[in-house]
Design a protein around this motif. Structure first.
Motif, PDB file in Angstrom:
ATOM      1  N   VAL A  93     -17.829  30.918  45.963  1.00 31.61           N
ATOM      2  CA  VAL A  93     -16.964  32.085  46.129  1.00 31.61           C
ATOM      3  C   VAL A  93     -16.076  31.909  47.355  1.00 31.61           C
ATOM      4  N   ASN A  94     -16.663  31.471  48.454  1.00 35.14           N
ATOM      5  CA  ASN A  94     -15.879  31.267  49.680  1.00 35.14           C
ATOM      6  C   ASN A  94     -14.787  30.230  49.473  1.00 35.14           C
ATOM      7  N   ASP A  95     -15.106  29.161  48.757  1.00 36.10           N
ATOM      8  CA  ASP A  95     -14.109  28.124  48.499  1.00 36.10           C
ATOM      9  C   ASP A  95     -12.951  28.673  47.665  1.00 36.10           C
ATOM     10  N   ALA A  96     -13.278  29.496  46.678  1.00 37.08           N
ATOM     11  CA  ALA A  96     -12.235  30.047  45.809  1.00 37.08           C
ATOM     12  C   ALA A  96     -11.317  30.997  46.569  1.00 37.08           C
ATOM     13  N   LEU A  97     -11.894  31.771  47.467  1.00 39.53           N
ATOM     14  CA  LEU A  97     -11.126  32.789  48.185  1.00 39.53           C
ATOM     15  C   LEU A  97     -10.445  32.258  49.445  1.00 39.53           C
ATOM     16  N   ARG A  98     -10.847  31.076  49.911  1.00 42.44           N
ATOM     17  CA  ARG A  98     -10.337  30.592  51.196  1.00 42.44           C
ATOM     18  C   ARG A  98      -8.811  30.518  51.259  1.00 42.44           C
ATOM     19  N   PRO A  99      -8.118  29.982  50.248  1.00 42.31           N
ATOM     20  CA  PRO A  99      -6.649  29.945  50.357  1.00 42.31           C
ATOM     21  C   PRO A  99      -6.017  31.325  50.474  1.00 42.31           C
ATOM     22  N   VAL A 100      -6.591  32.305  49.796  1.00 41.92           N
ATOM     23  CA  VAL A 100      -6.060  33.671  49.884  1.00 41.92           C
ATOM     24  C   VAL A 100      -6.344  34.248  51.263  1.00 41.92           C
ATOM     25  N   ASP A 101      -7.569  34.086  51.707  1.00 40.87           N
ATOM     26  CA  ASP A 101      -7.950  34.662  53.001  1.00 40.87           C
ATOM     27  C   ASP A 101      -7.216  33.979  54.155  1.00 40.87           C
ATOM     28  N   ASP A 102      -6.983  32.677  54.037  1.00 40.85           N
ATOM     29  CA  ASP A 102      -6.206  31.987  55.075  1.00 40.85           C
ATOM     30  C   ASP A 102      -4.779  32.525  55.134  1.00 40.85           C
ATOM     31  N   PHE A 103      -4.193  32.769  53.979  1.00 38.36           N
ATOM     32  CA  PHE A 103      -2.843  33.328  53.931  1.00 38.36           C
ATOM     33  C   PHE A 103      -2.806  34.709  54.576  1.00 38.36           C
ATOM     34  N   ILE A 104      -3.803  35.526  54.271  1.00 37.66           N
ATOM     35  CA  ILE A 104      -3.837  36.880  54.840  1.00 37.66           C
ATOM     36  C   ILE A 104      -4.010  36.818  56.351  1.00 37.66           C
ATOM     37  N   ARG A 105      -4.823  35.902  56.844  1.00 28.63           N
ATOM     38  CA  ARG A 105      -4.968  35.772  58.299  1.00 28.63           C
ATOM     39  C   ARG A 105      -3.645  35.375  58.949  1.00 28.63           C
ATOM     40  N   ASP A 106      -2.910  34.478  58.296  1.00 27.93           N
ATOM     41  CA  ASP A 106      -1.610  34.080  58.839  1.00 27.93           C
ATOM     42  C   ASP A 106      -0.635  35.259  58.842  1.00 27.93           C
ATOM     43  N   LEU A 107      -0.635  36.024  57.762  1.00 29.02           N
ATOM     44  CA  LEU A 107       0.243  37.195  57.695  1.00 29.02           C
ATOM     45  C   LEU A 107      -0.120  38.204  58.777  1.00 29.02           C
ATOM     46  N   ALA A 108      -1.411  38.420  58.978  1.00 29.79           N
ATOM     47  CA  ALA A 108      -1.839  39.393  59.988  1.00 29.79           C
ATOM     48  C   ALA A 108      -1.445  38.936  61.385  1.00 29.79           C
ATOM     49  N   SER A 109      -1.595  37.648  61.658  1.00 32.32           N
ATOM     50  CA  SER A 109      -1.208  37.120  62.964  1.00 32.32           C
ATOM     51  C   SER A 109       0.288  37.314  63.207  1.00 32.32           C
ATOM     52  N   ALA A 123      19.353  37.520  59.020  1.00 33.37           N
ATOM     53  CA  ALA A 123      18.077  37.098  58.466  1.00 33.37           C
ATOM     54  C   ALA A 123      17.607  35.814  59.139  1.00 33.37           C
ATOM     55  N   LEU A 124      16.301  35.564  59.026  1.00 36.78           N
ATOM     56  CA  LEU A 124      15.706  34.376  59.609  1.00 36.78           C
ATOM     57  C   LEU A 124      16.238  33.129  58.929  1.00 36.78           C
ATOM     58  N   ALA A 125      16.658  32.185  59.735  1.00 37.09           N
ATOM     59  CA  ALA A 125      17.214  30.955  59.179  1.00 37.09           C
ATOM     60  C   ALA A 125      16.159  29.885  58.973  1.00 37.09           C
ATOM     61  N   ASN A 126      15.070  29.933  59.703  1.00 36.40           N
ATOM     62  CA  ASN A 126      14.068  28.867  59.651  1.00 36.40           C
ATOM     63  C   ASN A 126      12.691  29.492  59.565  1.00 36.40           C
ATOM     64  N   CYS A 127      12.105  29.469  58.375  1.00 37.56           N
ATOM     65  CA  CYS A 127      10.803  30.094  58.136  1.00 37.56           C
ATOM     66  C   CYS A 127       9.950  29.132  57.327  1.00 37.56           C
ATOM     67  N   ALA A 128       8.754  28.883  57.773  1.00 37.50           N
ATOM     68  CA  ALA A 128       7.855  27.977  57.051  1.00 37.50           C
ATOM     69  C   ALA A 128       7.564  28.527  55.657  1.00 37.50           C
ATOM     70  N   ALA A 129       7.439  27.633  54.710  1.00 32.31           N
ATOM     71  CA  ALA A 129       7.120  28.041  53.346  1.00 32.31           C
ATOM     72  C   ALA A 129       5.733  28.651  53.294  1.00 32.31           C
ATOM     73  N   ALA A 130       5.561  29.607  52.422  1.00 34.46           N
ATOM     74  CA  ALA A 130       4.241  30.182  52.204  1.00 34.46           C
ATOM     75  C   ALA A 130       3.325  29.125  51.590  1.00 34.46           C
ATOM     76  N   PRO A 131       2.017  29.243  51.783  1.00 31.01           N
ATOM     77  CA  PRO A 131       1.098  28.352  51.071  1.00 31.01           C
ATOM     78  C   PRO A 131       1.224  28.563  49.570  1.00 31.01           C
ATOM     79  N   ASP A 132       0.796  27.588  48.814  1.00 31.46           N
ATOM     80  CA  ASP A 132       0.891  27.696  47.362  1.00 31.46           C
ATOM     81  C   ASP A 132       0.239  28.986  46.877  1.00 31.46           C
ATOM     82  N   PRO A 133       0.944  29.779  46.098  1.00 38.17           N
ATOM     83  CA  PRO A 133       0.367  31.037  45.611  1.00 38.17           C
ATOM     84  C   PRO A 133      -0.876  30.792  44.764  1.00 38.17           C
TER      85      PRO A 133
END
Length: 337
Positions: A56-72, A18-28
């Motif tokens: 609306v964009n401000d509320a969704l930004r943390p979720v959408d940023d997380f999804i972009r990171d996951l997709a990358s 398993a991965l030994a060094n992985c950055a923490a996810a953003p706050d859920p």
């Protein structure tokens, strides 16, 4: 490493530490509670309220940023290489953090419940992509139980609470893609069947010319939302076709007609949709441009219809990526990419 395509066969799974060094996810993000992007009293949902849209964009930004990171990260996994397994383990670890926190469980407004489907879809698709490559699946049950809970909540919303118009609109399509992704990773065929039925329900509303009535009535944004519907509908159709459950021939080859309409009207400067909505279209009035992420469904479409003239448009675009579809679509659908 063998490149896995859209069906992500389990033959591609890897084994190792398993991965030994992985950055923490953003706050859920647990709670979402916001109103409509559109002006009060606008039944067509076509006139943006600038302040509400920003909220609306401000509320969704943390979720959408997380999804972009996951997709990358998922793209990196599918490209292969020495760190593919470690990256897959990291993606799973980050999603598990959100699952343990019961993220997206408190949706305090109708609009939040209406629009969360695309976010569930993006997270579930990242998990679906990387799971066969991971060495540590100890959190799989936690993740899959969480995704299943969110999916069943969405199903209940669309069956019991959504408005009549919304039930045949693009957001129903995105919710359907979420349930398809979750149904596949959890083995719940009822969710897959609901996704299929939902896509067919939307496609079968198409007029003879391929326009979608729920979208093309939306003022200056009618063509924008016709294109927005194509991403989940095409992806669902291609995925179902790949497992022997085709929907492309239904309702008079509706998928081909709705895709053809969108591009024909774009080439016509939005004149066709203006005929339905009475407004110049946003792509041609200086409001916005048609962006590559809006065309990221093309590799899936060309998997279904390899002889389509749209291959020329696809080849002209350097990037065909949409995080809510799982990132770089050529990695999923084009084995030569």
């Amino acid at each position: 490493m063998k490149r896995c395509l859209a069906l992500i066969p389990m033959c591609c799974a890897l084994a190792g530490p398993a991965l030994a060094n992985c950055a923490a996810a953003p706050d859920p993000v647990i709670s979402l509670d916001y109103g409509s992007r559109y002006q009060d009293g606008d039944s067509s949902r076509s006139t943006l309220d600038e302040d509400s849209n920003a909220a609306v964009n401000d509320a969704l930004r943390p979720v959408d940023d997380f999804i972009r990171d996951l997709a990358s990260a998922s793209d990196d996994v599918l490209r292969g290489g020495a760190k593919a397994q470690e990256t897959a383990d990291c993606v799973i670890a980050q999603i598990a953090d959100w699952a343990r926190a019961d993220a997206l469980s408190d949706l305090g407004s109708f609009t939040a419940r209406l629009s969360v489907g695309a976010r569930i879809s993006g997270i579930a698709e990242a998990y679906r992509q990387v799971r066969p490559f991971a060495s540590d699946l100890s959190a799989a049950t936690t993740i899959e139980d969480w995704l299943h809970a969110r999916a069943t909540e969405q199903l209940a919303f669309w069956e019991k609470e959504a408005t009549t118009g919304a039930r045949v609109g693009n957001l129903r399509g995105w919710a359907a893609l979420a349930l398809l992704n979750v149904g596949e990773v959890t083995g719940d065929d009822a969710l897959v069947a609901w996704a299929s039925a939902s896509a067919v329900r939307i496609l079968c509303t198409a007029r003879a010319d391929g326009s979608l009535p729920q979208e093309t009535k939306r003022g200056a944004y009618g063509l924008h939302y016709q294109f927005h519907a194509l991403s989940p509908l095409t992806t669902i159709a291609a995925r179902l076709d790949g497992v022997g459950r085709p929907i492309t021939g239904l309702c008079g080859d509706a998928l081909q007609r709705v895709v053809a309409y969108a591009f024909a009207d774009y080439d016509a400067g939005g004149a066709l949709t203006k005929g339905y909505s009475g407004k110049d279209q946003s792509y041609f009035d200086g409001t916005e441009s048609l962006e590559p992420h809006e065309l990221a469904f093309l590799p899936a479409y060309l998997r279904l219809f390899p002889g389509s003239p749209l291959v020329t448009r696809a080849n002209a675009l350097e990037t065909l990526s949409n995080s809510k579809l799982g990132g770089n679509q050529r990695l999923l659908w084009d084995p030569e990419s």
